[in-house]
Write a protein that holds these residues in place. Sequence first.
Motif: not given
Length: 278
Positions: A212-226
């Motif tokens: 869950i922690n790692q998913s949240l971290m990757l989500s932040f990076s993708m949200v920036v790109i989005a």
Amino acid sequence: MVDVIPIFDQVIEESLSWLTDNAGDVFNGISAVLNGSFNLLNHVFQGFNWMVFILVIGIYGFFFVSRIFGVVASLGLWLCQAMGLWSETMTTLTLVISSTFLALLFAIPLGILLGLTTKFIRWADVVLDFIQTMPPYIYLLPGIALLGFGPATAMWATWLVAIPPALRLTAHGISITPIQFNELGTSIGLTGISHLFKIRVPFAVPSIFAGINQSLMLSFSMVVIAGIAGSGGLGQVIYDSVRSLQIDKAVDAGLAIVVVTIVLDRITQRFGMKERSK
């Protein structure tokens, strides 16, 4: 010899066109649901008074993570407000939480199944490796074509990127349950679902929280790109700032993303540590 690449490209293009022409109503419905859920959650986050929000995070961090974290988290969140980016910060938080939640609804059950049926793990690894190594910008293209610009496309791309770590670590946690624990469950008469949820899942919980922690971290990076897809939030602030060469605004938004990422990271790590200590 037949040139394979143009044929492959043509298949992809024709498939996307077919989906657009024949399943437009379906994707319009999906877009409406995603945008609606985003708007609802975003309305909730935007409704919080910023001082109350910071106070709650600060108190929780002070008593349940560390005193230093409580103070630093409060100061970092106050900085987001001071830079005039509080609304965008809450929008980013909405995108991350909603997308990660949807990813976990898919990843954790599938991870449990894969952990129980190890013969499919190799095939799953190939698919997950493909998802993780593909440049994340690529996921925005079908989203824009089928769901349009806006939060729905950002949620789709972030959902896809957030799945692999949670799925991998859930499957790993289930598959490494010690033999003696499994034998203990069998000896006391646990079978099937009872054995799964009373023996294997509790043992895998720390690994699941790490996912869950790692998913949240990757989500932040993708949200920036989005932000390219008009998702709103800090990602779009950075994208617009880069286009207009407003370096100060881009740096401000970058700092806000760092603050929110660290706050969520430490909080979710704390949950995982609590489970490991049990």
